[in-house]
Design an enzyme around this catalytic site. Structure first.
Site, PDB file in Angstrom:
ATOM      1  CG  PHE A  49      -1.867  -1.188   1.245  1.00 44.70           C
ATOM      2  CD1 PHE A  49      -3.024  -1.185   0.474  1.00 44.70           C
ATOM      3  CD2 PHE A  49      -1.580  -2.316   1.992  1.00 44.70           C
ATOM      4  CE1 PHE A  49      -3.882  -2.282   0.465  1.00 44.70           C
ATOM      5  CE2 PHE A  49      -2.430  -3.412   1.996  1.00 44.70           C
ATOM      6  CZ  PHE A  49      -3.580  -3.399   1.229  1.00 44.70           C
TER       7      PHE A  49
ATOM      8  CG  ASN B 191      -4.810   1.461  -5.210  1.00 49.17           C
ATOM      9  OD1 ASN B 191      -4.531   2.068  -4.187  1.00 49.17           O
ATOM     10  ND2 ASN B 191      -3.881   0.952  -6.001  1.00 49.17           N
TER      11      ASN B 191
ATOM     12  N   GLY C 137      -3.604  10.269 -11.254  1.00 46.86           N
ATOM     13  CA  GLY C 137      -2.791   9.574 -12.246  1.00 46.86           C
ATOM     14  C   GLY C 137      -1.918   8.560 -11.545  1.00 46.86           C
TER      15      GLY C 137
ATOM     16  CB  CYS D 175      -1.116   1.977  -8.556  1.00 49.31           C
ATOM     17  SG  CYS D 175       0.585   1.467  -8.578  1.00 49.31           S
TER      18      CYS D 175
END
Ligand code: UGA
Length: 437
Positions: free
Chosen positions: A148, A206, A255, A258
């Site tokens: 992470f 995410n 952006g 990931c």
């Protein structure tokens, strides 16, 4: 191994995640054997030259722990020395939007059965990958341990994790325990779960953060219509601890390698099971539109952009990294050039990558030369040095002092006092309530 010595760890793939992982485990006192197929990269790491990526604190960390770090191109060196093998190879998106697992596959092909090794998957893989690997390779212990880390603060994040997720299925519990032991000195809540859930925690985290940003960006767009200030709105919302203040900074969109990849991957993954993840489709669309809205803002002031000179301040997808993967700057440069504008750009660190990725953009070596004679500037990345710029002088350099602050990073009053027409994202325009205050 004597009683005080920590077990050796293998790291496969020394890209951004692998290098941080290797350096941090060495810092914890483990001998680390790191392998990569890229001979030049391995040679450079052995020689102790400049690192292939820009990450604060990483060069010092690697240097400090050099005695415990071995870099090699031979997987056998790693297999002989270590039992826990952290897989850190990249899983870029394919044309279909699914993750390309070919590098993960070649790692698996190189691992023997029955050698007592455990594969610890740090690379981001679609949920279901671990189960499929276990089915094919029942003799190989398997643990999902997603990372992470945030680029720009990866070393800090690794050494002070909020949580460590460890997914292991029946038969791999001992490997799960071994991973838990390695992470134990770092603190943070350990989440012990099954492999599929661990994989989902990564993708869902995410995708949720991306959703939060797209949400505040849509709120910003509405703020522009009603004369509200999105920074005030986000501040007020964030005080509700169910919402929280983080990841509510409006701007020209997220952006990086990931966010986009994982959000699209989760949408695809759901789609492959026949589930239409409508919310994520909108999250992705909003982000694409957000980058393009800036071009509309310029046109409102300048009319046609044909022949206009536009300066981009910052190119990296965020500060403290030279990473330009999926950066808003790439879309912006292409859109501006598509409108016939001449684009100049400056970034304090990403200059070299920019020359490769944006061959038609003139890359300047200072903000001043990017701004010289420009009809407008767009602040794309909130590098601290832009807060320190002499904006009075910058206004004089430009043919037309118009600035679109794509990160709401600068003080509108200060910019206006320096002679700029200032536009933020979701902030009242010149002549609005805030400007009159
Ligand atoms: C992200 C996640 O934050 C990490 O937890 C994860 O490990 C990592 O992806 C990964 O999967 O490897 P990172 O890509 O380094 O980390 O970037 P972030 O700091 O999360 O920022 C992502 C983008 O969102 C940047 O373009 C940033 O400018 C933008 N952003 C962030 C906003 O526009 N507004 C915000 O409020 C926050």
């Amino acid at each position: 191994m004597n009683a005080n010595e920590k077990p050796a760890i293998g790291v496969i793939g020394v890209g951004w995640v692998g290098l941080v992982t290797a350096g941090c485990f060495a810092q914890l006192g483990h001998p680390v054997f790191a392998v990569d197929v890229d001979e030049r990269k391995v040679d450079a790491l052995r020689a102790g030259g400049e690192l292939p990526i820009h990450e604060p604190g990483l060069p010092e960390l690697i240097e400090r722990n050099r005695g415990r770090l071995r870099f090699t191109t031979e997987i056998d060196d790693v297999l002989d020395a270590a039992r826990l093998l952290f897989c850190c190879v990249d899983t870029p998106p394919t044309y279909s939007g699914d993750a390309d697992l070919s590098r993960v596959e070649s790692v698996i092909a190189a691992l023997p059965d029955g050698g007592g090794h455990a594969l610890v998957m740090k690379s981001t893989v679609p949920a279901g990958t671990g189960t499929a690997i276990r089915r094919r390779r029942p003799g190989l212990a398997y643990v999902s341990c997603p990372e992470f880390l945030k680029e720009g603060s990866a070393v800090e994040d690794f050494l002070h994790p909020d949580r460590v997720v460890i997914g292991a299925d029946p038969g791999s519990e001992a490997a799960g325990d071994a991973v838990a032991d390695v992470y134990e000195p770092l603190g943070g809540t350990q989440v012990r779960t099954d492999v599929a859930s661990a994989e989902m925690i990564k993708l869902a985290s995410n995708a949720f953060l991306a959703t939060k940003i797209s949400f505040i960006n849509e709120i910003a767009n509405v703020c522009e219509e009603v004369g509200a200030d999105v920074s005030e709105v986000a501040g007020g919302m964030g005080l509700d601890d169910r919402i929280g203040p983080k990841f509510l900074r409006a701007g020209i969109g997220w952006g990086g390698s990931c966010f986009g990849k994982d959000t699209i991957a989760l949408k695809k993954l759901a789609g492959n099971t026949g589930y239409h993840f409508q919310l994520l489709s909108a999250v992705i669309d909003v982000n694409e539109l957000q980058k393009r809205r800036v071009v509309g803002k310029l046109k409102q002031h300048l009319g046609s952009l044909a022949g206009r000179r536009i300066a981009l301040l910052g190119l990296a997808f965020k500060p403290d990294t030279d990473d330009m993967r999926d950066a808003a700057s790439l879309v912006l440069a292409a859109r501006l050039q598509g409108e016939g504008a001449e684009v100049r750009a400056y970034d304090p660190i990403a200059e070299q990558r920019a020359r490769e990725l944006l061959p038609d953009v003139e890359i300047s070596d200072s903000p001043a030369s990017a701004l010289e004679g420009a009809d407008a500037a767009i602040l794309v990345t909130e590098w601290p040095e832009f807060a320190e710029l002499d904006w009075e002088e910058s206004a004089r350099r430009m043919a037309n002092p118009l600035l679109v602050d794509g990160r709401n990073f600068l003080d509108p009053a200060r910019l206006r006092a320096a002679g700029f027409t200032y536009e933020g994202i979701g902030r009242p325009a010149d002549g609005g309530a805030a400007a009159e205050a």
